[in-house]
Each structure stands twice: as C-alpha cells, then as structure tokens.
Scaffold this active site. Sequence first.
Site, PDB file in Angstrom:
ATOM      1  N   ASP A   1      -6.061  -4.010  -6.806  1.00 27.85           N
ATOM      2  CA  ASP A   1      -5.777  -2.703  -6.205  1.00 27.85           C
ATOM      3  C   ASP A   1      -4.305  -2.298  -6.388  1.00 27.85           C
ATOM      4  O   ASP A   1      -3.961  -1.116  -6.431  1.00 27.85           O
ATOM      5  CB  ASP A   1      -6.072  -2.710  -4.693  1.00 27.85           C
ATOM      6  CG  ASP A   1      -7.278  -3.517  -4.276  1.00 27.85           C
ATOM      7  OD1 ASP A   1      -7.603  -4.502  -4.957  1.00 27.85           O
ATOM      8  OD2 ASP A   1      -7.881  -3.187  -3.243  1.00 27.85           O
TER       9      ASP A   1
ATOM     10  N   ASP B   1       0.791  -1.242   0.000  1.00 30.61           N
ATOM     11  CA  ASP B   1       0.000   0.000   0.000  1.00 30.61           C
ATOM     12  C   ASP B   1       0.820   1.288   0.000  1.00 30.61           C
ATOM     13  O   ASP B   1       0.254   2.378   0.132  1.00 30.61           O
ATOM     14  CB  ASP B   1      -0.955   0.009   1.195  1.00 30.61           C
ATOM     15  CG  ASP B   1      -2.110  -0.963   1.005  1.00 30.61           C
ATOM     16  OD1 ASP B   1      -2.609  -1.057  -0.121  1.00 30.61           O
ATOM     17  OD2 ASP B   1      -2.504  -1.621   1.981  1.00 30.61           O
TER      18      ASP B   1
HETATM   19  N1  GLY Z   1      -7.394  -1.227  -1.399  1.00 28.94           N
HETATM   20  C1  GLY Z   1      -8.376  -1.654  -0.474  1.00 28.94           C
HETATM   21  C2  GLY Z   1      -9.760  -1.395  -0.915  1.00 28.94           C
HETATM   22  O1  GLY Z   1     -10.012  -0.945  -2.024  1.00 28.94           O
HETATM   23  O2  GLY Z   1     -10.641  -1.642  -0.116  1.00 28.94           O
END
Ligand code: GLY
Length: 398
Positions: free
Chosen positions: A175, A115
């Site tokens: 993601d 992240d």
């Molecule tokens: N990246 C985590 C979400 O979109 O919930």
Amino acid sequence: MKYIVTIVFLMISAVPLKAQKNVPDKILAHAKGQLEIMLTNVKGIIDTANPTLVSPRTLENDKLKVVNSRDWTSGFFPGSLWYLYELSGNKKWKAEAQKFTSYIEREKTNNNNHDLGFKVYCSFGNGYRLTKDTSYKAVIIQSAKSLVTRFNPKTGVIRSWDHNRDKWVNPVIIDNMMNLELLFEATRLTGDSSFHKIAVSHANTTMKNHFRPDFSSYHVIDYNPETGTVLKKNTHQGYGHESAWARGQAWGLYGYTLCYRYTKDVSYLHLAEKVAGFILTHPNMPEDLVPYWDFNAPNIPNEPRDASAAAVIASALYELNSYSAKKNTFVIKANKILYSLSNKYISPLGEAKGFLLLHSTGSKPSNSEVDVPLSYADYYYLEAVLRMKKLKAGKRLF
Ligand code: GLY
C-alpha cells in the site's frame, strides 16, 4: 439506475472513447445525489466547534462510521468532493471540499505511520491541483517532510507501520507505494530532489522484494533496519502469506504506474504492465472484473468481492493505457470494470447513507468491513470516471 446501466453498456462495447457520449454525466447525476445525502448525514455528526470525527469511512450495522483525521481513510471524502467539483464545475462542491479538506490539516505533522499520502494527497493534493491555493501547497510540503522521517537509508524504504512490533520490526506494505505521489509532488513544488530520491529508493527496493515470479505481490515485507535484509514475507489483510490480496495487487499496479509518470523509468512501466497482466488474466478473476477480496480466497466463488480493489484497478488502468505500447488493451478493461461497478455494485439512489458503491471488503481475516461501502472505493471510482471523461475528450491525464 436503468439509465446508468444502458449508457454504461455503450461505453464498453464501443472502445473509441469519442463514441462514449454522456457516460460520466449520468454517473455524475448519481454521485451528486448520493454525496448530497452523505453531506447531510455527516454534518449531523460533526461538531463544528470541535471537529474530531470528520470523514465518513463505511457503514457499520447500517450506521455511518465517521472517523477522525488520524484514520488512514480521512482524506478520501474530501477527495471525492474535489472530484465532484472537477466533474461538475459547480462551486458548491468546491466549498464543501475546502471545508472537509481543512479538517485534515493537523495530519501534516503526524509521522506515526506511512498513510500521509493517502490522507493529505487525496485531500490537499487534489485541492492544490484545482485551486493553486498556496496554503495547500505548504501543507503538502510539510506532510512530505513528515513522511520522509520514516525513511531509513539502510533499508532503502519508508517504514509503514509502528504497530505489531512483536511481529515486525520494520514492516513495509505494498500500500505504501501509493504514498510516493506525495513525495514526487513535493519535489516538483520545492525543487528539493531529496523527496524524489527517497520515493525512487522505496520503489526500487519494493520492486526487488515485494514481487513474486508471477508478478503478484506480498502484502508485508519486514526488513532488518540495520542491514536491510528481508526478515519476513507476510500478509496482514490477505488470506495467507503466499496469497494475492486483491487490494494489494491494485495498490501495486497504481503505485508503479504513478512512479512511471514521475520518473519515466521503463522498469516501472514494465512492472505495472506485468501486474496488470496478473490481475486481468488470473483464473479466479470473475467475468465482471471485480475481484474477490483475495485471488486465492479458499471458497471462491462463495467469497466476498472487493469493489474498492476494482475501482483502484480501473483508475490505474486508464493511466497505464496512456503510457503503454499495448494500446487500448487496458482501457477496454478499465471500461469494463466501470461498467460492472456502475451496474452491479452501485448503491440505489438515496440508499447506503450516500455512499456510491456497495460490496467492498476492508479486512476479511479480521472480519472487519466485509461486503460494505468504503470511502476509498468511492474516491477511486470517481477518479476513474474523471479519467475516462478526460480520455474521451482527448485530454491528457497528467
Ligand atoms: N491501506 C489499507 C488498506 O488498503 O486496507
């Protein structure tokens, strides 16, 4: 909110962007009012001598939930402050953005998950873009160095998560495409092509394994870390392994659009166009273009929406429109989404503790953050407004 409704309506009906006067300014007035309130609320929670809880994420039982810098969402509030500074030109917002960005710096060496892009690029990335502060540049580069430690040349991808090792050994989530922006920028800033090459490898491998024939995407692909063979195609936040989780589709659309920005590889552009087609023409996409939390959720139309997915989609479509030969197709849809968000999903002024948008869904399967405000919905909403404003002024987005 009447003025927003009226003005934004003009925006969707009149596609030539020049005709859409003052729209962002009206939305801006609302954003300023709400973020003032949010700042007051957050400052009441932050211990400035020892700032651990630093960034508002959502409302939990009507109470503001503020998270520490390790949380994947920590960069969005500083990022929203940078966007408000950019939209308004008012230095007050710059000072607040600088302060809240500084709280995220410690993440630059945290390689516990993928992240880093969300956390550092939304905060320091926007800060560097707007200020050229060299200390910000150093944080971006260090963060990219931390992120690439998660790259495995045998799989060709950056491992997203270390948790749930009983389920997945080398999971990659859609993601993760969003974190590639940090790597592409690190190469631009340093001249070291290794970051760019890793981003390209990740994008190519994801293109091969994450997408279905209809251009929807899986959420989690698990790889054998020794051979790169796909072990599992799963979901974590979607309705089912074979369903199309709405925010996942949004991340894929945005991710491949940004990959095209940095590489000019037309296969990324074509994929982004196909993903946009899946999203925009799906029979379960509501008329207002704010999707249900999953395109295959079982009780549609009695399912929560996800305004955060809509905001990400709108922002991505503005950029995609500027590259695509299908001129205006995507900008019309982006305008329509902004209209819906600014009309039906916006918080009344003074409410929701200062969040801008209502009705997002974090993770429906775990019954977490369902039909609530979320900091990333606000961030991508402001980004979409900024992009619309730039296009209206005849400026390039990048
Ligand atoms: N990246 C985590 C979400 O979109 O919930």
